[in-house]
Design a protein around this motif. Structure first.
Motif, mmCIF file in Angstrom:
data_model
loop_
_atom_site.group_PDB
_atom_site.id
_atom_site.type_symbol
_atom_site.label_atom_id
_atom_site.label_comp_id
_atom_site.label_asym_id
_atom_site.label_seq_id
_atom_site.Cartn_x
_atom_site.Cartn_y
_atom_site.Cartn_z
ATOM 1 N N ALA A 1 2.909 20.107 -8.198
ATOM 2 C CA ALA A 1 1.636 20.497 -7.590
ATOM 3 C C ALA A 1 0.574 19.451 -7.886
ATOM 4 C CB ALA A 1 1.186 21.857 -8.133
ATOM 5 N N ASN A 2 -0.545 19.565 -7.181
ATOM 6 C CA ASN A 2 -1.726 18.745 -7.452
ATOM 7 C C ASN A 2 -2.652 19.525 -8.379
ATOM 8 O OD1 ASN A 2 -1.183 16.546 -5.624
ATOM 9 N ND2 ASN A 2 -1.682 17.941 -3.959
ATOM 10 N N VAL A 3 -3.287 18.823 -9.307
ATOM 11 C CA VAL A 3 -4.316 19.457 -10.133
ATOM 12 C C VAL A 3 -5.568 19.500 -9.264
ATOM 13 C CG1 VAL A 3 -5.663 19.353 -12.255
ATOM 14 C CG2 VAL A 3 -3.279 18.575 -12.252
ATOM 15 N N TRP A 4 -5.859 20.665 -8.721
ATOM 16 C CA TRP A 4 -6.970 20.810 -7.791
ATOM 17 C C TRP A 4 -8.302 20.854 -8.529
ATOM 18 C CZ3 TRP A 4 -10.248 25.116 -6.638
ATOM 19 C CH2 TRP A 4 -11.041 24.922 -5.510
ATOM 20 N N LYS A 5 -8.345 21.651 -9.634
ATOM 21 C CA LYS A 5 -9.599 21.793 -10.367
ATOM 22 C C LYS A 5 -9.300 22.085 -11.832
ATOM 23 C CE LYS A 5 -13.971 24.254 -10.267
ATOM 24 N NZ LYS A 5 -14.776 25.272 -9.588
ATOM 25 N N ILE A 6 -10.031 21.431 -12.717
ATOM 26 C CA ILE A 6 -9.955 21.729 -14.150
ATOM 27 C C ILE A 6 -11.101 22.680 -14.471
ATOM 28 C CG2 ILE A 6 -10.105 20.795 -16.476
ATOM 29 C CD1 ILE A 6 -8.821 18.223 -15.371
ATOM 30 N N VAL A 7 -10.758 23.858 -14.960
ATOM 31 C CA VAL A 7 -11.752 24.900 -15.213
ATOM 32 C C VAL A 7 -12.238 24.861 -16.658
ATOM 33 C CG1 VAL A 7 -12.184 27.381 -15.118
ATOM 34 C CG2 VAL A 7 -10.665 26.325 -13.435
ATOM 35 N N ALA A 8 -11.326 24.701 -17.601
ATOM 36 C CA ALA A 8 -11.679 24.693 -19.029
ATOM 37 C C ALA A 8 -11.879 23.253 -19.500
ATOM 38 C CB ALA A 8 -10.577 25.358 -19.836
ATOM 39 N N LYS A 9 -12.544 23.118 -20.628
ATOM 40 C CA LYS A 9 -12.696 21.781 -21.226
ATOM 41 C C LYS A 9 -12.325 21.864 -22.697
ATOM 42 C CE LYS A 9 -17.736 22.173 -21.658
ATOM 43 N NZ LYS A 9 -17.948 23.479 -21.122
ATOM 44 N N THR A 10 -12.055 20.726 -23.283
ATOM 45 C CA THR A 10 -11.684 20.662 -24.691
ATOM 46 C C THR A 10 -12.751 21.354 -25.543
ATOM 47 O OG1 THR A 10 -10.536 18.586 -24.309
ATOM 48 C CG2 THR A 10 -11.106 19.091 -26.576
ATOM 49 N N GLY A 11 -12.295 22.231 -26.434
ATOM 50 C CA GLY A 11 -13.201 22.961 -27.309
ATOM 51 C C GLY A 11 -13.563 24.348 -26.813
ATOM 52 N N ASP A 12 -13.262 24.664 -25.543
ATOM 53 C CA ASP A 12 -13.571 25.987 -25.001
ATOM 54 C C ASP A 12 -12.709 27.057 -25.648
ATOM 55 O OD1 ASP A 12 -15.418 24.948 -23.253
ATOM 56 O OD2 ASP A 12 -14.271 25.350 -21.424
#
Length: 71
Positions: A11-22
């Motif tokens: 698949a394609n990574v469409w959107k990153i929702v979380a970020k490091t540290g969340d």
């Protein structure tokens, strides 16, 4: 113990929702994949802290590729 989140399909990574540290729960999506015009949210098995993201938006992931590490 760290949990590794891996892609279940090509698949394609469409959107990153979380970020490091969340801080996330098992209901929070980490990334949203896109395959065959379908959006597939990827969740952790358990809650925790996003220790590291291993993908970027627009990247193509293969089945089994590491997406994120949750502690």
């Amino acid at each position: 113990m760290a949990e590794e989140i891996r892609a279940e399909m090509v698949a394609n990574v469409w959107k990153i929702v979380a970020k490091t540290g969340d801080e996330i729960t098992d209901a929070d999506p980490i990334v949203i994949l896109e395959s065959m015009k379908m959006e597939i949210p990827v969740h952790a098995e358990d809650g925790g802290t996003v220790a590291e993201l291993h993908v970027t938006e627009g990247q193509v992931v293969q089945e089994g590729d590491l997406i994120a590490t949750i502690e």
